[in-house]
Design a protein around this motif. Structure first.
Motif, mmCIF file in Angstrom:
data_model
loop_
_atom_site.group_PDB
_atom_site.id
_atom_site.type_symbol
_atom_site.label_atom_id
_atom_site.label_comp_id
_atom_site.label_asym_id
_atom_site.label_seq_id
_atom_site.Cartn_x
_atom_site.Cartn_y
_atom_site.Cartn_z
ATOM 1 N N VAL A 91 0.856 -1.192 0.000
ATOM 2 C CA VAL A 91 0.000 0.000 0.000
ATOM 3 C C VAL A 91 0.887 1.236 0.000
ATOM 4 O O VAL A 91 1.847 1.318 0.775
ATOM 5 C CB VAL A 91 -0.930 0.012 1.234
ATOM 6 C CG1 VAL A 91 -1.751 1.300 1.280
ATOM 7 C CG2 VAL A 91 -1.845 -1.210 1.239
ATOM 8 N N GLY A 92 0.586 2.202 -0.863
ATOM 9 C CA GLY A 92 1.403 3.412 -0.953
ATOM 10 C C GLY A 92 0.619 4.669 -0.618
ATOM 11 O O GLY A 92 -0.550 4.799 -0.990
ATOM 12 N N PHE A 93 1.263 5.605 0.100
ATOM 13 C CA PHE A 93 0.683 6.915 0.397
ATOM 14 C C PHE A 93 1.111 7.894 -0.684
ATOM 15 O O PHE A 93 2.304 8.091 -0.916
ATOM 16 C CB PHE A 93 1.164 7.440 1.753
ATOM 17 C CG PHE A 93 0.653 6.673 2.941
ATOM 18 C CD1 PHE A 93 -0.646 6.825 3.382
ATOM 19 C CD2 PHE A 93 1.488 5.798 3.621
ATOM 20 C CE1 PHE A 93 -1.120 6.133 4.483
ATOM 21 C CE2 PHE A 93 1.039 5.090 4.722
ATOM 22 C CZ PHE A 93 -0.273 5.260 5.154
ATOM 23 N N ILE A 94 0.145 8.524 -1.343
ATOM 24 C CA ILE A 94 0.420 9.540 -2.358
ATOM 25 C C ILE A 94 -0.280 10.827 -1.952
ATOM 26 O O ILE A 94 -1.423 10.807 -1.483
ATOM 27 C CB ILE A 94 -0.097 9.083 -3.738
ATOM 28 C CG1 ILE A 94 0.784 7.958 -4.306
ATOM 29 C CG2 ILE A 94 -0.120 10.237 -4.725
ATOM 30 C CD1 ILE A 94 2.106 8.411 -4.873
ATOM 31 N N GLY A 95 0.388 11.949 -2.154
ATOM 32 C CA GLY A 95 -0.254 13.223 -1.827
ATOM 33 C C GLY A 95 0.714 14.370 -1.979
ATOM 34 O O GLY A 95 1.915 14.177 -2.222
ATOM 35 N N PHE A 96 0.194 15.580 -1.833
ATOM 36 C CA PHE A 96 1.048 16.759 -1.862
ATOM 37 C C PHE A 96 1.887 16.818 -0.588
ATOM 38 O O PHE A 96 1.612 16.104 0.380
ATOM 39 C CB PHE A 96 0.190 18.020 -1.992
ATOM 40 C CG PHE A 96 -0.330 18.247 -3.385
ATOM 41 C CD1 PHE A 96 0.508 18.711 -4.384
ATOM 42 C CD2 PHE A 96 -1.658 17.991 -3.702
ATOM 43 C CE1 PHE A 96 0.040 18.922 -5.667
ATOM 44 C CE2 PHE A 96 -2.136 18.193 -4.979
ATOM 45 C CZ PHE A 96 -1.282 18.660 -5.968
ATOM 46 N N ALA A 110 -7.716 18.337 4.599
ATOM 47 C CA ALA A 110 -9.105 18.787 4.608
ATOM 48 C C ALA A 110 -9.225 20.298 4.483
ATOM 49 O O ALA A 110 -10.243 20.807 3.994
ATOM 50 C CB ALA A 110 -9.802 18.312 5.885
ATOM 51 N N SER A 111 -8.200 21.034 4.902
ATOM 52 C CA SER A 111 -8.272 22.496 4.876
ATOM 53 C C SER A 111 -7.789 23.090 3.554
ATOM 54 O O SER A 111 -7.871 24.293 3.357
ATOM 55 C CB SER A 111 -7.434 23.085 6.015
ATOM 56 O OG SER A 111 -6.061 22.748 5.859
ATOM 57 N N LYS A 112 -7.287 22.237 2.642
ATOM 58 C CA LYS A 112 -6.783 22.720 1.349
ATOM 59 C C LYS A 112 -7.868 22.583 0.281
ATOM 60 O O LYS A 112 -8.862 21.870 0.474
ATOM 61 C CB LYS A 112 -5.534 21.922 0.950
ATOM 62 C CG LYS A 112 -4.355 22.077 1.895
ATOM 63 C CD LYS A 112 -3.793 23.477 1.837
ATOM 64 C CE LYS A 112 -2.645 23.686 2.834
ATOM 65 N NZ LYS A 112 -1.479 22.850 2.529
ATOM 66 N N PRO A 113 -7.702 23.213 -0.883
ATOM 67 C CA PRO A 113 -8.721 23.145 -1.940
ATOM 68 C C PRO A 113 -9.014 21.708 -2.376
ATOM 69 O O PRO A 113 -8.107 20.878 -2.482
ATOM 70 C CB PRO A 113 -8.100 23.956 -3.086
ATOM 71 C CG PRO A 113 -7.128 24.869 -2.422
ATOM 72 C CD PRO A 113 -6.585 24.109 -1.243
ATOM 73 N N ALA A 114 -10.279 21.434 -2.647
ATOM 74 C CA ALA A 114 -10.691 20.098 -3.092
ATOM 75 C C ALA A 114 -10.124 19.768 -4.469
ATOM 76 O O ALA A 114 -10.091 18.597 -4.858
ATOM 77 C CB ALA A 114 -12.213 20.004 -3.108
ATOM 78 N N SER A 115 -9.674 20.787 -5.201
ATOM 79 C CA SER A 115 -9.100 20.559 -6.533
ATOM 80 C C SER A 115 -7.814 19.741 -6.482
ATOM 81 O O SER A 115 -7.387 19.196 -7.504
ATOM 82 C CB SER A 115 -8.823 21.903 -7.224
ATOM 83 O OG SER A 115 -7.921 22.682 -6.443
ATOM 84 N N HIS A 116 -7.185 19.634 -5.306
ATOM 85 C CA HIS A 116 -5.964 18.834 -5.173
ATOM 86 C C HIS A 116 -6.228 17.377 -5.553
ATOM 87 O O HIS A 116 -5.348 16.704 -6.082
ATOM 88 C CB HIS A 116 -5.432 18.906 -3.735
ATOM 89 C CG HIS A 116 -4.744 20.200 -3.436
ATOM 90 N ND1 HIS A 116 -4.041 20.431 -2.277
ATOM 91 C CD2 HIS A 116 -4.647 21.342 -4.158
ATOM 92 C CE1 HIS A 116 -3.532 21.651 -2.298
ATOM 93 N NE2 HIS A 116 -3.898 22.222 -3.424
ATOM 94 N N LYS A 117 -7.429 16.907 -5.261
ATOM 95 C CA LYS A 117 -7.792 15.517 -5.601
ATOM 96 C C LYS A 117 -7.667 15.288 -7.105
ATOM 97 O O LYS A 117 -7.040 14.312 -7.540
ATOM 98 C CB LYS A 117 -9.218 15.229 -5.139
ATOM 99 C CG LYS A 117 -9.813 13.911 -5.642
ATOM 100 C CD LYS A 117 -11.235 13.758 -5.147
ATOM 101 C CE LYS A 117 -11.890 12.492 -5.691
ATOM 102 N NZ LYS A 117 -12.206 12.592 -7.136
ATOM 103 N N ARG A 118 -8.250 16.175 -7.893
ATOM 104 C CA ARG A 118 -8.215 16.008 -9.349
ATOM 105 C C ARG A 118 -6.814 16.169 -9.900
ATOM 106 O O ARG A 118 -6.436 15.475 -10.849
ATOM 107 C CB ARG A 118 -9.161 17.035 -9.994
ATOM 108 C CG ARG A 118 -9.260 16.901 -11.510
ATOM 109 C CD ARG A 118 -9.733 15.529 -11.921
ATOM 110 N NE ARG A 118 -9.414 15.235 -13.324
ATOM 111 C CZ ARG A 118 -9.047 14.065 -13.773
ATOM 112 N NH1 ARG A 118 -8.933 13.039 -12.943
ATOM 113 N NH2 ARG A 118 -8.791 13.873 -15.049
ATOM 114 N N ILE A 119 -6.021 17.056 -9.311
ATOM 115 C CA ILE A 119 -4.637 17.236 -9.784
ATOM 116 C C ILE A 119 -3.845 15.944 -9.604
ATOM 117 O O ILE A 119 -3.121 15.505 -10.508
ATOM 118 C CB ILE A 119 -3.954 18.403 -9.035
ATOM 119 C CG1 ILE A 119 -4.620 19.731 -9.404
ATOM 120 C CG2 ILE A 119 -2.463 18.450 -9.354
ATOM 121 C CD1 ILE A 119 -4.149 20.914 -8.573
#
Length: 370
Positions: free
Chosen positions: A67-72, A151-160
């Protein structure tokens, strides 16, 4: 690489200004095929270079699943790894704390699940910005991807993030296209569909011409787009389940949290306050779909339920024969039959052969040939 990126930008610009209708479907198909070929050049490692430099990215695959963690950067990936596995992964209040891939082992329901804390990616990672290519290349090897969002950042991060992964050939929460594709020596391009679709022979031929593919059969058995036809021809796509982990929910209001309920496959948590960690573990376990098989040695009346043998949930991967191979490669040939207790049987115990398909938490006793 700069020339390739320039060509990609040029094609994307042309696609953006082209109207989408039946008259332009053939032209758009050709553009998408060209784009996929250029993306492949970015994905492919440099020749003769021995792969990307930097320690920590070549992590041996161990355990029953990965399992891998991906994110900004700075969304709490390192803290989650430490919380779930006990592995020390440096966490701090500044970005890019993690610079390499840090592995940890999660022990859950008798299974060993390898967890990978990957460095934060940035927009443009699929084009080689930052260390995006190495990060996403490791993500391709995972059985499950956890996309961690603040949760406090823009929801657009998901699509990016989704766009970055898709650009690297990873298809999230999708199944392989329902297309039977077969190359052949002669006969040209043939196309048939069992359902009504916008695809037609001319569009498929134009895409095949871009790949210099002149003889092949395409049989479409369900809803399918030209993008999926291109994926089938490329043949290097990875179809991986993903969960969206919305971290740091203590920073937002209940009204804001309600907005995330519109998102499919999301898990709200707070790693710092350890909110809903059990719920996260349950979701991870459900998505991995691991099958636990317990052994009962001959003459033993009490079964040890603490150390199951873990199998994948695919039918061919959870047969009695697959179980034998998991124990030892020679055991399958030595097997006479198996006694099985559990949900996969009509009565307990049931005498089963090598092709019998096991269910989660079955108990098995192997009987060797004399």
């Amino acid at each position: 690489m700069a020339a390739t990126l320039a060509k990609i930008e040029e094609i994307e610009t042309e696609m953006a200004r082209t109207q989408k209708n039946k008259a332009t479907s053939q032209h758009l198909g050709i553009l998408k095929a060209k784009l996929a070929k250029l993306r492949r050049e970015l994905i492919a490692p440099p020749k003769g270079g021995g792969g990307p430099s930097g320690e920590g990215f070549e992590v041996s695959k161990t355990g029953d699943a990965r399992v891998g963690f991906i994110g900004f950067p700075s969304v709490g990936k390192s803290s989650l790894l430490t919380l779930l596995t006990g592995t020390a992964s440096v966490a701090a209040a500044y970005e890019f704390t993690t610079l390499t891939c840090i592995p940890g082992m999660l022990y859950h329901n008798g299974a060993k699940i390898q967890m990978l804390d990957l460095p934060g990616i940035i927009e443009g990672a699929k084009d080689g910005k930052g260390r995006g290519r190495q990060v996403i290349a490791v993500a391709r090897s995972c059985d499950l991807i956890l996309i961690v969002l603040d949760a406090s950042k823009p929801a657009s991060h998901k699509r990016i993030i989704e766009k970055e992964l898709e650009g690297f050939g990873i298809r999230l929460n999708k199944k392989p296209p329902p297309v039977l594709f077969r190359r052949k020596d002669r006969g040209g391009i043939s196309f048939s569909s069992a359902v009504q679709t916008d695809l037609n022979l001319d569009v498929v031929k134009s895409v095949c011409a871009e790949y210099r593919l002149h003889n092949a059969d395409f049989v479409v058995r369900g809803e399918c787009s030209i993008d999926e036809i291109i994926d089938v021809i490329e043949g290097n796509r990875r179809y991986v389940p993903a969960l969206y982990i919305v971290n740091m929910i203590d920073k937002i209001t209940m009204e804001e949290l309600e907005l995330y309920h519109r998102m499919d496959r999301y898990v709200p948590i707070c790693g710092k306050l350890q909110w809903n960690i059990d719920g996260l573990l349950e979701k991870i376990w459900d998505d991995l779909q691991l099958v636990r098989i317990y052994t009962k040695p001959k003459g033993v009346t009490v079964v040890d339920f603490s150390e199951p043998v873990i199998l994948k949930n695919e039918e061919r991967m959870r047969t009695v024969a697959a179980f034998c191979r998991r124990i030892h490669k020679t055991l399958e040939n030595e097997l006479k039959f198996a006694l099985v207790w559990g949900r996969s049987t009509k009565f307990n115990p049931q005498k089963c052969g090598k092709d019998h398909v096991l269910c989660d938490e079955d108990v098995i006793q192997l009987v060797k040939q004399i």
